[in-house]
Motif scaffolding. Sequence first.
Motif, short mmCIF file in Angstrom:
data_model
loop_
_atom_site.label_atom_id
_atom_site.label_comp_id
_atom_site.label_asym_id
_atom_site.label_seq_id
_atom_site.Cartn_x
_atom_site.Cartn_y
_atom_site.Cartn_z
N ALA A 15 0.51 9.59 -41.13
CA ALA A 15 -0.91 9.93 -41.21
C ALA A 15 -1.71 8.71 -41.63
O ALA A 15 -1.30 7.94 -42.50
CB ALA A 15 -1.12 11.07 -42.20
N ALA A 16 -2.85 8.53 -41.00
CA ALA A 16 -3.74 7.42 -41.35
C ALA A 16 -4.24 7.61 -42.78
O ALA A 16 -4.44 8.73 -43.24
CB ALA A 16 -4.92 7.38 -40.38
N SER A 17 -4.43 6.51 -43.45
CA SER A 17 -4.99 6.52 -44.80
C SER A 17 -6.20 5.59 -44.82
O SER A 17 -6.39 4.77 -43.92
CB SER A 17 -3.95 6.02 -45.82
N ARG A 18 -6.99 5.71 -45.87
CA ARG A 18 -8.15 4.83 -45.99
C ARG A 18 -7.70 3.37 -46.07
O ARG A 18 -8.34 2.50 -45.48
CB ARG A 18 -8.96 5.23 -47.22
N ALA A 19 -6.61 3.10 -46.76
CA ALA A 19 -6.12 1.72 -46.89
C ALA A 19 -5.71 1.15 -45.54
O ALA A 19 -6.07 0.02 -45.20
CB ALA A 19 -4.95 1.66 -47.87
N LEU A 20 -4.97 1.95 -44.76
CA LEU A 20 -4.55 1.47 -43.44
C LEU A 20 -5.74 1.25 -42.51
O LEU A 20 -5.82 0.24 -41.82
CB LEU A 20 -3.56 2.45 -42.81
N LEU A 21 -6.67 2.19 -42.50
CA LEU A 21 -7.83 2.06 -41.61
C LEU A 21 -8.73 0.90 -42.04
O LEU A 21 -9.26 0.18 -41.20
CB LEU A 21 -8.62 3.35 -41.57
N LYS A 27 -9.42 -6.22 -42.03
CA LYS A 27 -8.43 -7.25 -42.38
C LYS A 27 -7.23 -7.10 -41.45
O LYS A 27 -6.12 -6.81 -41.90
CB LYS A 27 -7.98 -7.10 -43.84
N PRO A 28 -7.46 -7.28 -40.15
CA PRO A 28 -6.38 -6.99 -39.19
C PRO A 28 -5.11 -7.80 -39.40
O PRO A 28 -4.03 -7.36 -39.01
CB PRO A 28 -7.02 -7.28 -37.83
N GLN A 29 -5.20 -8.94 -40.08
CA GLN A 29 -3.99 -9.72 -40.33
C GLN A 29 -3.07 -9.00 -41.32
O GLN A 29 -1.86 -9.23 -41.32
CB GLN A 29 -4.33 -11.13 -40.83
N TYR A 30 -3.61 -8.10 -42.15
CA TYR A 30 -2.80 -7.36 -43.12
C TYR A 30 -2.32 -6.01 -42.59
O TYR A 30 -1.42 -5.41 -43.16
CB TYR A 30 -3.59 -7.13 -44.41
N PRO A 32 -0.52 -4.93 -39.89
CA PRO A 32 0.90 -4.73 -39.60
C PRO A 32 1.79 -4.84 -40.84
O PRO A 32 2.83 -4.18 -40.92
CB PRO A 32 1.24 -5.82 -38.58
N ILE A 33 1.36 -5.61 -41.82
CA ILE A 33 2.14 -5.73 -43.05
C ILE A 33 2.11 -4.41 -43.82
O ILE A 33 3.15 -3.90 -44.24
CB ILE A 33 1.61 -6.90 -43.92
N LEU A 34 0.91 -3.85 -43.98
CA LEU A 34 0.79 -2.56 -44.67
C LEU A 34 1.51 -1.45 -43.91
O LEU A 34 2.11 -0.56 -44.51
CB LEU A 34 -0.67 -2.18 -44.83
N LEU A 35 1.46 -1.51 -42.61
CA LEU A 35 2.08 -0.50 -41.75
C LEU A 35 3.60 -0.66 -41.71
O LEU A 35 4.32 0.30 -41.49
CB LEU A 35 1.49 -0.62 -40.35
N GLY A 36 4.05 -1.88 -41.93
CA GLY A 36 5.48 -2.16 -41.86
C GLY A 36 6.01 -2.12 -40.45
O GLY A 36 7.13 -1.68 -40.20
N ALA A 37 5.18 -2.59 -39.52
CA ALA A 37 5.55 -2.52 -38.10
C ALA A 37 4.89 -3.64 -37.32
O ALA A 37 3.81 -4.10 -37.67
CB ALA A 37 5.14 -1.17 -37.51
N ALA A 38 5.54 -4.03 -36.23
CA ALA A 38 4.94 -4.99 -35.30
C ALA A 38 3.86 -4.27 -34.50
O ALA A 38 3.92 -3.06 -34.30
CB ALA A 38 6.02 -5.53 -34.36
N LEU A 39 2.87 -5.04 -34.03
CA LEU A 39 1.81 -4.47 -33.20
C LEU A 39 2.04 -4.82 -31.73
O LEU A 39 2.47 -5.94 -31.43
CB LEU A 39 0.44 -5.01 -33.61
N PRO A 40 1.70 -3.92 -30.82
CA PRO A 40 1.77 -4.27 -29.41
C PRO A 40 0.65 -5.25 -29.06
O PRO A 40 -0.35 -5.34 -29.77
CB PRO A 40 1.59 -2.93 -28.69
N THR A 41 0.82 -5.95 -27.97
CA THR A 41 -0.17 -6.96 -27.59
C THR A 41 -1.53 -6.38 -27.25
O THR A 41 -2.54 -7.05 -27.38
CB THR A 41 0.33 -7.77 -26.37
N ASP A 42 -1.56 -5.13 -26.82
CA ASP A 42 -2.83 -4.53 -26.38
C ASP A 42 -3.39 -3.51 -27.37
O ASP A 42 -4.05 -2.56 -26.97
CB ASP A 42 -2.65 -3.89 -25.00
N TRP A 43 -3.16 -3.70 -28.66
CA TRP A 43 -3.67 -2.75 -29.65
C TRP A 43 -5.14 -2.97 -29.86
O TRP A 43 -5.58 -4.11 -29.90
CB TRP A 43 -2.91 -2.90 -30.98
#
Length: 184
Positions: A15-21, A27-30, A32-43
């Motif tokens: 579930a999305a959280s305020r911190a993730l959103l 702060k898009p550089q953070y 994937p770190i908070l999510l603990g996952a790699a991002l696809p190229t077209d996100w």
Amino acid sequence: MIPLITHTPRLLLLAASRALLTAELHKPQYFPILLGAALPTDWPPGEYDRAAMEYILEQLTAGGRTAAGWHGWYALRKADDTAPRTLVGAGGFMGPPDAAGTAEINYSIAADWRGQGLATELVAGLVQQAEATGMVRQLTAHPDADNPAAQQVLLRNGFQTVGSAAGSRLRFERAVVPAVTAVG
């Protein structure tokens, strides 16, 4: 309270959280770190755009803890021998169910991950979430009429076409059987 994590065979739904959103938006550089996952190229994928992210953040901010789980969800492909845990899609509910127990879902898979059945799995996970709440009696979805792949995802998850919606969208519905809690 709605569960905030669920699993399908290949996906972890979070579930999305305020911190993730906030990270995703500002702060898009953070993110994937908070999510603990790699991002696809077209996100981000499809209709999950900046406006959708801002709307979900507004809803979570206004609704507090009771809004958690009734809006955005991240679909993360579980790590395996071929790839690390990766964000592959987004979906969720358009809010809590109405007085009749109807809730609307939406979903989108990143282009790099389409055609692998992950959208079908994402929708199955959202159906599980709806069942787990005990509050949802019916789910609806409104895919574009010119998107047969999205329509097939819904059909594979027990939805039926029931007509047209606003614009060039179709209306799909599915009954939900709430989970029964054991008493003991």
